[in-house]
Design an enzyme around this catalytic site. Sequence first.
Site, PDB file in Angstrom:
ATOM      1  N   GLY A 104       0.133   1.976   5.823  1.00  0.00           N
ATOM      2  CA  GLY A 104       0.476   0.727   5.241  1.00  0.00           C
ATOM      3  C   GLY A 104      -0.654   0.067   4.534  1.00  0.00           C
TER       4      GLY A 104
ATOM      5  N   GLY B  92      -3.501  -4.354   0.665  1.00  0.00           N
ATOM      6  CA  GLY B  92      -4.550  -4.958  -0.458  1.00  0.00           C
ATOM      7  C   GLY B  92      -5.486  -5.742   0.344  1.00  0.00           C
ATOM      8  N   GLY B  93      -5.480  -5.827   1.718  1.00  0.00           N
ATOM      9  CA  GLY B  93      -6.324  -6.450   2.597  1.00  0.00           C
ATOM     10  C   GLY B  93      -7.511  -5.560   3.069  1.00  0.00           C
ATOM     11  CB  VAL B  94     -10.912  -6.290   4.735  1.00  0.00           C
ATOM     12  CG1 VAL B  94     -10.346  -7.094   5.944  1.00  0.00           C
ATOM     13  CG2 VAL B  94     -12.076  -5.246   5.242  1.00  0.00           C
ATOM     14  CG  ASP B  95      -7.760  -6.461   9.076  1.00  0.00           C
ATOM     15  OD1 ASP B  95      -8.834  -6.704   9.169  1.00  0.00           O
ATOM     16  OD2 ASP B  95      -6.971  -7.509   9.088  1.00  0.00           O
ATOM     17  CB  SER B  96      -4.091  -2.159   5.390  1.00  0.00           C
ATOM     18  OG  SER B  96      -4.609  -2.768   4.002  1.00  0.00           O
TER      19      SER B  96
ATOM     20  CG  MET C 136       6.053  -1.632   2.560  1.00  0.00           C
ATOM     21  SD  MET C 136       6.066  -2.208   4.311  1.00  0.00           S
ATOM     22  CE  MET C 136       4.425  -1.934   4.938  1.00  0.00           C
TER      23      MET C 136
ATOM     24  CB  CYS D 291       8.142  -9.573   8.187  1.00  0.00           C
ATOM     25  SG  CYS D 291       7.399  -8.345   7.102  1.00  0.00           S
TER      26      CYS D 291
ATOM     27  N   GLY E 253      -2.875  -2.379   9.939  1.00  0.00           N
ATOM     28  CA  GLY E 253      -4.150  -2.913  10.247  1.00  0.00           C
ATOM     29  C   GLY E 253      -3.856  -4.099  11.194  1.00  0.00           C
TER      30      GLY E 253
ATOM     31  CB  CYS F 279       4.299 -12.841   3.385  1.00  0.00           C
ATOM     32  SG  CYS F 279       5.811 -12.445   4.005  1.00  0.00           S
TER      33      CYS F 279
END
Length: 383
Positions: A29, A32-36, A55, A120, A145, A217
Amino acid sequence: MKSIVYEKKLPKLTALEIAKNSKKKVICGMSGGVDSSVSAFILQQQGYQVEGLFMKNWEEDDDTDYCTAANDLADAQAVCDKLGIKLHKINFAAEYWDNVFEHFLAEYKAGRTPNPDILCNKEIKFKAFLEYAVEDLGADYIATGHYVRRSDVNGQTKLLRGLDSNKDQSYFLYTLSKDQVAQSLFPVGEIEKPIVRAIAGDLGLITAEKKDSTGICFIGERKFKDFLERFLPAQPGEIRMVDGKVIGKHDGLMYYTLGQRKGLGIGGVKGLSEDPFYVVDKDLINNVLVVAQGNDNSALLSQGLMATQLYWIDRLPIRQNLRCTVKTRYRQKDVACEVIPINDDCIEVRFDEPQIAVTPGQSAVFYQGEVCLGGGVIERQIK
């Protein structure tokens, strides 16, 4: 691509382990963040066949300033391009509205304070996403992430806290079953956040310095009150002290949560001290917000709670009293407690020490050491 930080900080897999992983397809998944972003890279280094999936869970509205979905998708695509992996895109907005958002509104209307992130994860990320990845994309695993870990010992799959205690997200994943956990990989759960950012920096990823997302979110950075009043009509009423004295007006009970101090709009009250006011109860029948002064006021304290809508990771209801620890809100330190089963979907929880701001609608999540056992939704306090 190589990362010096990755090679120094993360354990090396054997050639045999990498060869075994190379036969497995993982859909990661991508938010758009650093963890993923770093999760996808780690999976690549471990030999997996990795593809990303973005998603879209919320349809944009006129408030384009608040919706980051387009920017997040662009960042996710840039990361996947850099890593050389395919990015799938899927719209789960209808599922999100039906299974998360409508529940969110119903809970607020009923005077409770829900946690949509937990729902979610339950309905979208580890249900709709998992099913789509396995059935439509042929995945062996999904990956996210999240800062949690998975343990597989003697055929028993367990969900553990993330290694970075400051970022542990097991509180939000307590509804997962052991089977869902077994089908999921959590690469960054084994490392600390600063290392995650350092790896992203090494790789020159666009998300390396991107701020972590905060808040709900679908609300983004906009004011919660402004968002909520678009969907639920406010019903102003009185603010009263525990003894019944009226000291102000509230804008609508749904805007307040137990233990809240800021934003009450109560100035100095004649005859009372300067101690701050805290929300201690919401009288739904009379539409009254009840407050008390002082952070050590006994009206803020609960001896325990009743919880329903129970989910145990192993899916085995408890049949006898259980000694463990509990969190009644995210980032709270563990509290020693005893869990007393009432039936398969109701428990009584007794704290060893009284706790403040135990809030109906929020979740109580239980642990034994590093292991997340499961949890339930707080129905009411026990005073």
